[in-house]
Design a protein around this motif. Structure first.
Motif: not given
Ligand code: SF4
Ligand code: SF4
Length: 115
Positions: A16, A58, A71, A81
């Motif tokens: 992330c 993120c 997340c 993801c």
């Molecule tokens: S898993 Fe969640 S925190 Fe990680 S990049 Fe994807 S949306 Fe963003």
């Protein structure tokens, strides 16, 4: 490497992290799934949508008081993801390339005054 030998994702969070504004593409379907969170968590560059980045990770990534990474939109996270499977080749590459970033950020936050 077997998945069982890997850190749990909560203790990792590496995939992330990125310094690219266009790191996590968000499709129309992804944005619909994000629902009310889409406005805060996504940005458009031209007509392409991406997860908003906060510093070098993120914006949906949250750090718990225990120093674990979660997340904040896990159930609604984008397809890209979902496709990154813990223990797979992409996960290994992420940890190889960026493994130092989450602990660096935790160390930095520990040095900042709270409040
Ligand atoms: S898993 Fe969640 S925190 Fe990680 S990049 Fe994807 S949306 Fe963003
Ligand atoms: S999928 Fe891999 S790189 Fe991503 S948080 Fe889990 S263990 Fe870390």
């Amino acid at each position: 490497v077997q998945p069982s030998e890997l850190q749990e994702c909560l203790d990792c969070g590496v995939c992330c992290f990125s310094r690219l504004d266009t790191y996590v593409p968000v499709t129309g379907g992804d944005r619909a799934r994000l629902g009310a969170q889409a406005e805060a968590l996504t940005v458009f560059t031209g007509n392409r949508c991406y997860m908003r980045m906060d510093g070098d990770h993120c914006a949906a990534l949250q750090c718990t008081d225990e120093g674990q990474w979660a997340c904040g939109a896990y159930a609604q996270r984008p397809a890209v993801c979902r496709e990154l499977v813990r223990g797979g080749a992409a996960c290994a590459a992420e940890r190889e390339q960026k493994g130092e970033r989450p602990p660096q950020l935790l160390a930095l936050q520990a040095r900042l005054p709270s409040g």
